[in-house]
Design a protein around this motif. Structure first.
Motif, PDB file in Angstrom:
ATOM      1  N   ILE A   4     -36.345  -3.308  50.113  1.00 34.46           N
ATOM      2  CA  ILE A   4     -36.345  -2.642  48.805  1.00 34.46           C
ATOM      3  C   ILE A   4     -35.202  -3.185  47.955  1.00 34.46           C
ATOM      4  N   VAL A   5     -34.042  -3.384  48.571  1.00 37.52           N
ATOM      5  CA  VAL A   5     -32.900  -3.945  47.835  1.00 37.52           C
ATOM      6  C   VAL A   5     -33.247  -5.349  47.335  1.00 37.52           C
ATOM      7  N   MET A  51     -27.979  -2.447  44.859  1.00 41.33           N
ATOM      8  CA  MET A  51     -27.683  -1.396  45.828  1.00 41.33           C
ATOM      9  C   MET A  51     -27.590  -0.033  45.149  1.00 41.33           C
ATOM     10  N   ASP A  52     -27.041   0.011  43.927  1.00 44.35           N
ATOM     11  CA  ASP A  52     -26.986   1.278  43.199  1.00 44.35           C
ATOM     12  C   ASP A  52     -28.391   1.782  42.879  1.00 44.35           C
ATOM     13  N   LEU A  53     -29.278   0.865  42.483  1.00 43.21           N
ATOM     14  CA  LEU A  53     -30.671   1.239  42.252  1.00 43.21           C
ATOM     15  C   LEU A  53     -31.312   1.736  43.544  1.00 43.21           C
ATOM     16  N   LYS A  99     -38.673   3.347  37.566  1.00 47.52           N
ATOM     17  CA  LYS A  99     -37.250   3.703  37.565  1.00 47.52           C
ATOM     18  C   LYS A  99     -36.394   2.473  37.290  1.00 47.52           C
ATOM     19  N   GLU A 100     -36.685   1.385  38.004  1.00 42.86           N
ATOM     20  CA  GLU A 100     -35.893   0.168  37.878  1.00 42.86           C
ATOM     21  C   GLU A 100     -36.203  -0.584  36.579  1.00 42.86           C
ATOM     22  N   ILE A 101     -37.459  -0.543  36.147  1.00 41.19           N
ATOM     23  CA  ILE A 101     -37.825  -1.186  34.881  1.00 41.19           C
ATOM     24  C   ILE A 101     -37.088  -0.516  33.720  1.00 41.19           C
ATOM     25  N   ALA A 102     -36.890   0.803  33.805  1.00 35.93           N
ATOM     26  CA  ALA A 102     -36.152   1.511  32.755  1.00 35.93           C
ATOM     27  C   ALA A 102     -34.734   0.961  32.632  1.00 35.93           C
TER      28      ALA A 102
END
Length: 419
Positions: free
Chosen positions: A215-216, A297-299, A258-261
């Motif tokens: 995932i990372v 990693m924060d994501l 979430k990450e695209i935002a």
């Protein structure tokens, strides 16, 4: 597959319902299709049956959940079929990240802990019950360590695990007496327990969180592609977003709202997030690839809260689990504030989770790009697009793409004569 997509659509609509009563009404209408799903619905009121302990304990020290709202309600077949009050049993766990864990290590081991260390540890004791502090969960911390082995000081890891292990042994608030008890009575035994845990953790074939390094990798690749597009193109922000969505569809092969935002915050130079401001300063950073990995990693930490909040079944008749995070990382706070969930749908048997985001973000994307641009990428939002991405998805290809993208970004940065 059509049935599956329709189910996901219904769950998304329930999670985005304007009120709990509306959400219940929608679930009831489709109860035969949704009976295997439980929806954990978040709303702004603090009067819901499950209050969300989302707060700042001290400056830059936070207790957070993956949800937007202040309390949770449960919607499932028992709620729909019952004419009275329905009981649900919830378990919770507070996960610590590496930042918080490092403060606790310093409190236990440093000869003269800083004022900040005392401040953080005292605020934890003042804001969280001792029973909950005694069972702080180190799984996310261990996962962070696993993803950064090259940068890890193993002796500090040992001390950190020892300090966390000793909390339940000392069983008292963080103060000078705690330190004395730890050093005089519990240090040796907690270090032995830490040694056993770390030996088992690093020597078994696949650690319980090992698969999440994939995932990372996905998140790092997404950030790399975003910065490559930003540096290599002089097109408008709208066109850069189009390019990114195309890459997500064809190369990364998974949509991650979430990450695209977060990537949109970068591309449109909104600077809402501390993460964005870090990434915008990439040309002046001596180790840009490490910075990107740290941001990934924060994501990952925010994403893991979604995955860990799930339906479970145990001897206590627990029906779902709520994950919380104790963090001293402003980046994680920022990301969760931007991407907090309206709801999570959890499958009762498979334990699959469906994070339900606010419709606002995707509506903004559609409005920003306009009908003409969207037409060229409309396939990625269709059933066929979902199927095609799933077939193409391969972690080996993600790894290869990751290595190529790292090299490409470094070359771009060198061309700017900044590194």
């Amino acid at each position: 597959m059509n049935k599956e997509i329709n189910t996901l659509k219904l769950l998304n609509e329930i999670g985005n319902a304007p009120s709990f009563s509306d959400a219940v009404e929608q679930y009831e209408y489709f109860k035969n299709d949704l009976k295997e799903w439980r929806v954990i619905y978040s709303h702004e009121s603090v009067s819901g049956p499950f209050y969300l302990p989302k707060k700042e304990l001290s400056p830059k020290c936070y207790l957070l959940t993956p949800f937007k709202g202040n309390s949770l309600c449960v919607i499932d077949k028992e709620v729909i079929e019952s004419k009275g009050i329905t009981k649900h049993f919830i378990s919770t766990a507070i996960y610590v990240d590496s930042n918080t864990a490092s403060y606790i290590r310093s409190f236990a081991y440093e000869a003269q802990p800083s004022e900040r260390v005392y401040q953080v540890c005292s605020s934890i004791s003042e804001s969280i019950s001792q029973d909950d502090i005694n069972i702080l969960n180190m799984a996310l911390y261990m996962s962070e360590i696993e993803n950064n082995l090259k940068e890890t000081d193993i002796e500090k890891v040992r001390e950190t695990v020892s300090a966390l292990k000793s909390i339940s042994m000392v069983n008292s608030p963080f103060n000078s007496s705690w330190r004395e008890l730890f050093l005089e009575k519990y240090k040796d035994v907690s270090e032995r327990e830490a040694d056993v845990l770390l030996f088992d953790y690093y020597n078994k074939s696949g650690s319980s969180f090992g698969q999440f390094s994939e995932i990372v990798d996905l998140m790092e690749l997404l950030l790399l592609k975003t910065k490559i597009i930003e540096y290599s193109s002089k097109r408008s922000s709208e066109n850069k977003l189009m390019d990114l969505l195309s890459i997500i569809d064809k190369e990364i092969s998974i949509l991650m709202p979430k990450e695209i935002a977060v990537c949109v915050d970068v591309i449109f130079h909104r600077n809402k997030l501390k993460t964005t401001r870090k990434l915008n300063g990439l040309t002046n950073t001596p180790e840009p690839l490490q910075l990107i990995r740290n941001c990934a990693m924060d994501l990952f930490m925010a994403r893991m809260l979604d995955l860990l909040t799930n339906t479970i079944s145990d001897e206590n008749n627990t029906q779902f689990h709520l994950a919380q995070i104790l963090t001293c990382d402003v980046d994680v706070w920022d990301i969760l504030n931007l991407t907090g969930l309206n709801a999570i749908a959890v499958h009762r048997e498979s334990h699959n989770t469906l994070p339900i985001y606010s419709n606002d973000f995707m509506e903004w994307v559609f409005e920003t790009l306009g009908a003409k641009k969207l037409e060229s990428i409309s396939r990625m939002f269709t059933l066929q697009g979902v199927v095609e991405r799933k077939k193409r998805r391969s972690h080996n290809e993600i790894k290869d793409n990751l290595y190529r993208s790292r090299k490409e970004l470094v070359q771009l940065l060198r061309s700017k004569r900044k590194i």
